[in-house]
Every structure is written in structure tokens, then in C-alpha cells.
Scaffold this active site. Structure first.
Site, PDB file in Angstrom:
ATOM      1  N   THR A  70      -3.373  -5.476  -4.891  1.00 42.61           N
ATOM      2  CA  THR A  70      -2.850  -6.114  -5.655  1.00 42.61           C
ATOM      3  C   THR A  70      -2.566  -7.746  -4.991  1.00 42.61           C
ATOM      4  OG1 THR A  70      -1.256  -4.538  -6.190  1.00 42.61           O
ATOM      5  CG2 THR A  70      -0.515  -6.429  -7.066  1.00 42.61           C
ATOM      6  N   TRP A  71      -2.291  -7.905  -3.663  1.00 40.73           N
ATOM      7  CA  TRP A  71      -2.144  -8.968  -2.907  1.00 40.73           C
ATOM      8  C   TRP A  71      -3.469  -9.729  -3.009  1.00 40.73           C
ATOM      9  CZ3 TRP A  71      -0.318  -9.064   2.699  1.00 40.73           C
ATOM     10  CH2 TRP A  71       0.105 -10.421   3.090  1.00 40.73           C
ATOM     11  N   HIS A 126     -12.169   0.415  -6.758  1.00 41.28           N
ATOM     12  CA  HIS A 126     -11.869   1.195  -5.754  1.00 41.28           C
ATOM     13  C   HIS A 126     -13.015   2.286  -5.407  1.00 41.28           C
ATOM     14  CE1 HIS A 126      -7.705   0.494  -5.363  1.00 41.28           C
ATOM     15  NE2 HIS A 126      -7.158   0.876  -6.555  1.00 41.28           N
ATOM     16  N   ARG A 148      -6.372  -1.474   5.376  1.00 35.80           N
ATOM     17  CA  ARG A 148      -5.002  -1.426   6.154  1.00 35.80           C
ATOM     18  C   ARG A 148      -4.951  -0.143   6.889  1.00 35.80           C
ATOM     19  NH1 ARG A 148       0.375  -0.372   2.325  1.00 35.80           N
ATOM     20  NH2 ARG A 148       1.868  -1.593   3.938  1.00 35.80           N
ATOM     21  N   SER A 156       2.087   4.803   1.793  1.00 40.12           N
ATOM     22  CA  SER A 156       2.362   4.208   0.380  1.00 40.12           C
ATOM     23  C   SER A 156       1.525   4.768  -0.519  1.00 40.12           C
ATOM     24  CB  SER A 156       1.672   2.770   0.734  1.00 40.12           C
ATOM     25  OG  SER A 156       1.731   1.950  -0.373  1.00 40.12           O
ATOM     26  N   ARG A 284       6.352  -2.104  -3.199  1.00 40.34           N
ATOM     27  CA  ARG A 284       7.474  -1.221  -2.842  1.00 40.34           C
ATOM     28  C   ARG A 284       8.202  -2.096  -1.526  1.00 40.34           C
ATOM     29  NH1 ARG A 284       8.215   2.727   1.346  1.00 40.34           N
ATOM     30  NH2 ARG A 284       6.142   1.810   2.088  1.00 40.34           N
ATOM     31  N   LYS A 285       7.486  -2.206  -0.537  1.00 41.41           N
ATOM     32  CA  LYS A 285       8.012  -2.929   0.606  1.00 41.41           C
ATOM     33  C   LYS A 285       7.264  -3.930   1.279  1.00 41.41           C
ATOM     34  CE  LYS A 285      11.221   0.117   3.175  1.00 41.41           C
ATOM     35  NZ  LYS A 285      11.369   0.841   4.382  1.00 41.41           N
ATOM     36  N   GLY A 286       5.932  -3.777   1.359  1.00 39.44           N
ATOM     37  CA  GLY A 286       5.150  -4.630   1.763  1.00 39.44           C
ATOM     38  C   GLY A 286       5.212  -5.117   3.128  1.00 39.44           C
TER      39      GLY A 286
HETATM   40  P1  A3P Z   1       3.975  -0.401   0.518  1.00 38.28           P
HETATM   41  O1  A3P Z   1       3.778   0.767  -0.315  1.00 38.28           O
HETATM   42  O2  A3P Z   1       3.566  -0.102   1.861  1.00 38.28           O
HETATM   43  O3  A3P Z   1       5.058  -1.375   0.250  1.00 38.28           O
HETATM   44  P2  A3P Z   1      -2.232  -1.866  -3.498  1.00 38.28           P
HETATM   45  O4  A3P Z   1      -1.948  -3.340  -4.159  1.00 38.28           O
HETATM   46  O5  A3P Z   1      -3.769  -1.656  -2.989  1.00 38.28           O
HETATM   47  O6  A3P Z   1      -1.973  -0.849  -4.580  1.00 38.28           O
HETATM   48  O7  A3P Z   1      -1.188  -1.613  -2.415  1.00 38.28           O
HETATM   49  C1  A3P Z   1       0.190  -1.569  -2.533  1.00 38.28           C
HETATM   50  C2  A3P Z   1       0.681  -1.987  -1.076  1.00 38.28           C
HETATM   51  O8  A3P Z   1       0.587  -3.505  -0.868  1.00 38.28           O
HETATM   52  C3  A3P Z   1       2.446  -1.627  -1.298  1.00 38.28           C
HETATM   53  O9  A3P Z   1       2.789  -1.161   0.111  1.00 38.28           O
HETATM   54  C4  A3P Z   1       2.923  -2.911  -1.761  1.00 38.28           C
HETATM   55  O10 A3P Z   1       4.247  -3.069  -1.632  1.00 38.28           O
HETATM   56  C5  A3P Z   1       2.218  -3.990  -0.999  1.00 38.28           C
HETATM   57  N1  A3P Z   1       2.100  -5.311  -1.532  1.00 38.28           N
HETATM   58  C6  A3P Z   1       1.976  -5.518  -3.179  1.00 38.28           C
HETATM   59  N2  A3P Z   1       1.796  -7.011  -3.162  1.00 38.28           N
HETATM   60  C7  A3P Z   1       2.056  -7.437  -1.999  1.00 38.28           C
HETATM   61  C8  A3P Z   1       2.154  -8.998  -1.625  1.00 38.28           C
HETATM   62  N3  A3P Z   1       2.109  -9.747  -2.604  1.00 38.28           N
HETATM   63  N4  A3P Z   1       2.177  -9.317  -0.243  1.00 38.28           N
HETATM   64  C9  A3P Z   1       2.319  -8.066   0.624  1.00 38.28           C
HETATM   65  N5  A3P Z   1       2.221  -6.525   0.206  1.00 38.28           N
HETATM   66  C10 A3P Z   1       2.246  -6.349  -0.860  1.00 38.28           C
END
Ligand code: A3P
Length: 318
Positions: A70-71, A126, A148, A156, A284-286
């Protein structure tokens, strides 16, 4: 074309039923060494059947689920379009990154017309590199793979899948059961390590085509990493842009705190009604190292050992 697509889908639906698989954690099928959910598998089969026409300008944000997709989708979208949108009325403020940058497998599965999208087309995926390579590589398109550390990725993933699945079935998968499956490779789009290595090796063989990015590095030095991304995508930031703080603006716009607090990413928004996944589920937490709140020291040591064994000699470490 529509008839050809319908026939292909019918054929693949039948094939999917015959593959070994289970529905313990996530409906999935073992196919060419990877555990794929039905949508991912059918997306791959459609690629194989030439339902996608790749272009040299295409950019794919590739990842194992929960590694920062997502990031990175947000960062690349914002970087590429920095001359089109301002930071006050930016599409990322009103639209979830997964809507702006759709998954290729999903576009294929839904028979969306990707040919008419403006260039550069930006997709997520993916699928492991091994299942994509033959259908897109020769076009010269670029991949940005975000990875990661496996302990955070696993935690996660476990939390995400339990949350999403609890909306349509009552029983949760325990941490222990999920852990055992993960360590044996049976995770969504797993084995995790094979997925990572497929892109890592590709990034060594063709560094101009595949860029390997670490979630932890993005957290530690976001500005340097965004610069690196832009250079790789042949759209480097100019001195003027750097002086004007454009990279910092992008980093801020795409930060966890900013995206997580937007109305569009609040609990009830669901950009994709065909799934039970809500926009908020992607945030979630990031944080780096949250695994410490879930895994026992034994579990952590076990994952570290598997990781060391699997990555031995690759030049990659976490
Ligand atoms: P956590 O569950 O450890 O918080 P994906 O985007 O591949 O589905 O990954 C999701 C993970 O990226 C989650 O981790 C989410 O909180 C974190 N995440 C989503 N957006 C983010 C951002 N803008 N910056 C940093 N982490 C982010």
C-alpha cells in the site's frame, strides 16, 4: 475477445477445483511451487493465455502480501504524478492506493480493459517473479519489489487474514497453527522466502528492470528511498524539486499517519465491494519490530533460522 475470456474463466475454474489445496487459512492452491489464492492463480493463467498485453512503460509494484504494498503504491503514484496534482487536492487524499494502483491479477480476473489505460500504467502484483517473467519481462517493463523482515510480515499477515476472514467465517486461526503453516511455506503467495528470492535474484540479474526495496529502509530513510525509486523509474527529482521539498511532501502525503487518518481509509470504507477487505484493513500499526509483541523467542529463533538457511549464499539478509 469476451467469448474467449468467458471460456478461459470456465476452464480455469474447473482446473482450480482439481488442484491440491485447502481452506484452513485462506482458500489456496499449490501451483508451480507457490500457494496461490484462486484469484491470483486465475490471474496467472490468464497471463499465460495472453490476456494481458504488456508495454515497456508498465510499472509493477510487486510484493508478498503485508510487506508494504500500500505504501509503495502510494509513493510511486505520488512521485510519478507530481507535476499533475498538488498536495492539497491530491487523489491520494480521497482515494485508497489500491484503487489508484490496481492489482494486475484482479484486473485480469475481472476482464478489465487495461489496454486503454494511460501510460505509464501502474499495477500491483503479488505473483512471484517466476510466474510473471515470461509474460511481461520482454516488454522491458519495470518492477519495484517491496520486501519486509519475515517476522513482521508473518504477524501482519496473520492479523490481517483473521480480521478479514472473521467477516465471513467464525473461527480464527491460532497464531501457532498459522506459524506452522508459514514456516512450511503454506502462506498466501508463499513460500515467503521463495517469493522474495524470485525477485531478489531478478534484481541482481537485471538491476535496471527490478528494484528491490526494503520496508525497514523506507522507514529509516524515506527521502533517500523515494529518490532511489524515482531514479529507477527514469523520473529523477531535479535540484529545484529537491530544494522545494517535493520529496518531503510526497513522504508526508504517503505516511502511515496521514493515510491512516483520511476519511477514505476509515473503518467502513470499502472500495472493492466484491471482497470483505475494507480500506482500513491495510493500515494497522506501520511499525518495524511489532513481531516482538506476538512471537515467543522460540518462534523468532525458528523463523530466523529458516530465513538464514533459505537465503544462504543469496547475498540477501534481513
Ligand atoms: P502492520 O500490520 O505491521 O501494521 P500491505 O500494504 O503489503 O498490505 O502491508 C500492510 C502493512 O503495511 C501493515 O503493517 C500496514 O500497517 C503497513 N502500512 C500501510 N500503509 C503504510 C504506510 N503508509 N507507511 C508505513 N506502513 C504502512
Amino acid at each position: 475477445e469476451s467469448q474467449r475470456y468467458k471460456e478461459a474463466i470456465r476452464k480455469y475454474d474447473e482446473l482450480v477445483q482439481t488442484l491440491p489445496g485447502d481452506d484452513v487459512w485462506w482458500t489456496r492452491h499449490l501451483y508451480k511451487g507457490f500457494w496461490l489464492p484462486s484469484g491470483g492463480l486465475i490471474g496467472h493463467l490468464l497471463l499465460e493465455d495472453h490476456h494481458f498485453h504488456s508495454k515497456p512503460t508498465d510499472i509493477l509494484v510487486a510484493s508478498s502480501p503485508k510487506c508494504g504494498t500500500t505504501w509503495v503504491k502510494a509513493l510511486i503514484f505520488a512521485s510519478l504524478n507530481r507535476n499533475i496534482y498538488d498536495f492539497v487536492t491530491h487523489p491520494l487524499i480521497t482515494t485508497n492506493p489500491h484503487t489508484l494502483v490496481p492489482f494486475l491479477e484482479k484486473c485480469l480476473y475481472r476482464n478489465e480493459n487495461t489496454d486503454s489505460l494511460p501510460s505509464p500504467r501502474l499495477f500491483g502484483t503479488h505473483l512471484p517473479y517466476t510466474l510473471l517473467r515470461d509474460y511481461v519481462k520482454d516488454s522491458g517493463c519495470k518492477f519495484v519489489y517491496v520486501c519486509r523482515n519475515p517476522k513482521d510480515a508473518f504477524v501482519s499477515m496473520w492479523l490481517f487474514l483473521n480480521k478479514v476472514m472473521s467477516r465471513y467465517r467464525p473461527t480464527e486461526v491460532s497464531l501457532q497453527d498459522a506459524f506452522e503453516m508459514f514456516t512450511k511455506g503454506a502462506s498466501i503467495f508463499g513460500p515467503f522466502w521463495d517469493h522474495v528470492l524470485s525477485y531478489w535474484n531478478a534484481s541482481l540479474e537485471a538491476p535496471y528492470q527490478v528494484l528491490f526495496v526494503m520496508y525497514e529502509n523506507l522507514q529509516r530513510e524515506p527521502v533517500a528511498q523515494v529518490k532511489r525509486l524515482a531514479e529507477f523509474l527514469d523520473t529523477p527529482f531535479s535540484m529545484e524539486e529537491e530544494k522545494a521539498g517535493v520529496i518531503q511532501d510526497i513522504v508526508k502525503l504517503c505516511s502511515f499517519d496521514n493515510l491512516n487518518n483520511l476519511e477514505v481509509n476509515k473503518v467502513e470504507s470499502n472500495s472493492d465491494p466484491s471482497t470483505t477487505i475494507k480500506n482500513h484493513d491495510f493500515f494497522r500499526k506501520g511499525k518495524v519490530g511489532d513481531w516482538k509483541n506476538y512471537l515467543t523467542p522460540e518462534m523468532a529463533a525458528c523463523l530466523d533460522q529458516i530465513t538464514a538457511e533459505k537465503l544462504r549464499g543469496s547475498g540477501l539478509s534481513f
